[in-house]
Design a protein around this motif. Structure first.
Motif, PDB file in Angstrom:
ATOM      1  N   UNK A   1       0.828  -1.202   0.000  1.00 51.73           N
ATOM      2  CA  UNK A   1       0.000   0.000   0.000  1.00 51.73           C
ATOM      3  C   UNK A   1       0.862   1.252   0.000  1.00 51.73           C
ATOM      4  N   UNK A   2       0.505   2.177  -0.893  1.00 57.31           N
ATOM      5  CA  UNK A   2       1.150   3.481  -0.874  1.00 57.31           C
ATOM      6  C   UNK A   2       0.089   4.555  -0.939  1.00 57.31           C
ATOM      7  N   UNK A   3       0.500   5.786  -0.805  1.00 58.43           N
ATOM      8  CA  UNK A   3      -0.458   6.891  -0.744  1.00 58.43           C
ATOM      9  C   UNK A   3      -0.899   7.349  -2.123  1.00 58.43           C
ATOM     10  N   UNK A   4      -0.267   6.836  -3.182  1.00 60.23           N
ATOM     11  CA  UNK A   4      -0.599   7.276  -4.543  1.00 60.23           C
ATOM     12  C   UNK A   4      -1.741   6.453  -5.132  1.00 60.23           C
ATOM     13  N   UNK A   5      -1.578   5.136  -5.151  1.00 60.71           N
ATOM     14  CA  UNK A   5      -2.608   4.313  -5.778  1.00 60.71           C
ATOM     15  C   UNK A   5      -3.179   3.255  -4.845  1.00 60.71           C
ATOM     16  N   UNK A   6      -2.941   3.412  -3.561  1.00 57.85           N
ATOM     17  CA  UNK A   6      -3.588   2.520  -2.605  1.00 57.85           C
ATOM     18  C   UNK A   6      -3.026   1.113  -2.645  1.00 57.85           C
ATOM     19  N   UNK A   7      -3.912   0.144  -2.846  1.00 57.65           N
ATOM     20  CA  UNK A   7      -3.523  -1.261  -2.815  1.00 57.65           C
ATOM     21  C   UNK A   7      -2.927  -1.716  -4.142  1.00 57.65           C
TER      22      UNK A   7
END
Length: 116
Positions: free
Chosen positions: A98-104
Protein backbone atom coordinates in the motif's frame (compact mmCIF):
# COMPACT_ATOMS: atom_id res chain seq x y z
CA UNK A 1 2.97 1.25 -12.28
CA UNK A 2 3.92 -0.94 -9.35
CA UNK A 3 4.58 -4.59 -10.08
CA UNK A 4 4.72 -7.27 -7.41
CA UNK A 5 5.97 -10.71 -8.37
CA UNK A 6 5.53 -13.60 -5.95
CA UNK A 7 7.53 -16.81 -5.98
CA UNK A 8 8.27 -19.76 -3.73
CA UNK A 9 4.96 -21.55 -3.68
CA UNK A 10 4.59 -25.25 -4.30
CA UNK A 11 3.58 -28.61 -2.90
CA UNK A 12 4.83 -29.52 0.56
CA UNK A 13 4.00 -32.24 3.07
CA UNK A 14 2.36 -31.40 6.39
CA UNK A 15 4.98 -30.18 8.84
CA UNK A 16 7.17 -28.86 6.06
CA UNK A 17 8.35 -25.35 5.28
CA UNK A 18 8.24 -22.89 2.41
CA UNK A 19 9.49 -19.35 1.94
CA UNK A 20 7.52 -17.01 -0.24
CA UNK A 21 9.09 -13.98 -1.85
CA UNK A 22 7.51 -10.87 -3.31
CA UNK A 23 9.77 -8.73 -5.46
CA UNK A 24 8.66 -5.14 -6.02
CA UNK A 25 9.47 -3.09 -9.11
CA UNK A 26 9.95 0.03 -6.97
CA UNK A 27 11.60 0.83 -3.69
CA UNK A 28 9.55 -0.70 -0.90
CA UNK A 29 10.26 2.44 1.12
CA UNK A 30 7.37 3.92 -0.90
CA UNK A 31 4.92 1.54 0.80
CA UNK A 32 3.60 2.36 4.26
CA UNK A 33 2.37 -1.20 4.68
CA UNK A 34 2.95 -4.57 3.07
CA UNK A 35 1.40 -7.93 3.70
CA UNK A 36 0.56 -11.45 2.67
CA UNK A 37 -3.01 -12.54 2.09
CA UNK A 38 -4.37 -15.92 1.13
CA UNK A 39 -7.51 -17.24 -0.47
CA UNK A 40 -8.62 -20.84 -0.29
CA UNK A 41 -11.26 -22.26 -2.66
CA UNK A 42 -14.73 -21.09 -1.66
CA UNK A 43 -13.39 -18.72 1.01
CA UNK A 44 -12.76 -15.01 1.25
CA UNK A 45 -9.29 -13.57 0.96
CA UNK A 46 -7.79 -13.13 4.42
CA UNK A 47 -4.80 -11.35 5.88
CA UNK A 48 -2.05 -13.75 6.92
CA UNK A 49 0.67 -11.33 8.02
CA UNK A 50 1.42 -7.63 7.73
CA UNK A 51 4.37 -5.32 8.27
CA UNK A 52 4.46 -1.54 8.28
CA UNK A 53 7.14 1.04 7.59
CA UNK A 54 8.08 1.01 11.27
CA UNK A 55 8.68 -2.73 11.03
CA UNK A 56 5.69 -3.51 13.22
CA UNK A 57 4.29 -6.93 12.41
CA UNK A 58 0.92 -8.57 12.86
CA UNK A 59 -0.27 -12.10 12.20
CA UNK A 60 -3.51 -13.99 11.86
CA UNK A 61 -4.12 -16.12 14.94
CA UNK A 62 -4.03 -19.25 12.81
CA UNK A 63 -0.39 -18.68 11.79
CA UNK A 64 1.14 -17.12 14.91
CA UNK A 65 4.29 -18.93 15.96
CA UNK A 66 4.58 -20.69 12.59
CA UNK A 67 4.89 -17.90 10.00
CA UNK A 68 7.30 -14.97 9.95
CA UNK A 69 7.04 -11.91 7.74
CA UNK A 70 10.10 -9.87 6.88
CA UNK A 71 11.31 -7.32 4.35
CA UNK A 72 14.63 -6.59 2.66
CA UNK A 73 14.76 -2.89 1.85
CA UNK A 74 17.87 -3.31 -0.31
CA UNK A 75 16.43 -6.08 -2.46
CA UNK A 76 12.95 -4.50 -2.42
CA UNK A 77 11.53 -7.85 -1.45
CA UNK A 78 8.95 -9.04 1.05
CA UNK A 79 9.18 -12.55 2.50
CA UNK A 80 6.95 -14.99 4.29
CA UNK A 81 8.68 -17.87 6.04
CA UNK A 82 6.13 -20.62 6.65
CA UNK A 83 6.99 -23.46 9.02
CA UNK A 84 5.00 -26.37 10.41
CA UNK A 85 2.62 -26.15 7.48
CA UNK A 86 -0.82 -27.68 7.78
CA UNK A 87 -3.31 -28.80 5.13
CA UNK A 88 -5.52 -25.85 6.09
CA UNK A 89 -2.74 -23.50 4.96
CA UNK A 90 -3.45 -24.57 1.38
CA UNK A 91 -4.41 -21.49 -0.62
CA UNK A 92 -3.26 -18.99 -3.20
CA UNK A 93 -1.02 -16.50 -1.43
CA UNK A 94 -0.99 -12.87 -2.56
CA UNK A 95 1.45 -10.10 -1.85
CA UNK A 96 -0.03 -6.69 -1.06
CA UNK A 97 1.66 -3.30 -0.87
CA UNK A 98 0.00 0.00 0.00
CA UNK A 99 1.15 3.48 -0.87
CA UNK A 100 -0.46 6.89 -0.74
CA UNK A 101 -0.60 7.28 -4.54
CA UNK A 102 -2.61 4.31 -5.78
CA UNK A 103 -3.59 2.52 -2.60
CA UNK A 104 -3.52 -1.26 -2.82
CA UNK A 105 -1.19 -3.08 -5.18
CA UNK A 106 -1.43 -6.85 -5.63
CA UNK A 107 0.74 -9.59 -7.01
CA UNK A 108 -0.56 -12.35 -9.24
CA UNK A 109 -0.55 -14.95 -6.46
CA UNK A 110 1.36 -18.15 -5.83
CA UNK A 111 -0.19 -21.51 -5.00
CA UNK A 112 0.70 -23.26 -1.77
CA UNK A 113 -0.54 -26.82 -1.37
CA UNK A 114 0.04 -28.76 1.83
CA UNK A 115 -0.70 -32.42 1.34
CA UNK A 116 0.75 -35.85 1.94
Amino acid sequence: QVQLVESGGGLVQPGGSLRLSCAASVSIYTFYAMGWYRQAPGKQRELVAGIDSGDHKNYADSVKGRFTISRDNVKNTLYLQMNSLKPEDTAVYYCNARNTIDGDNWGQGTQVTVSS
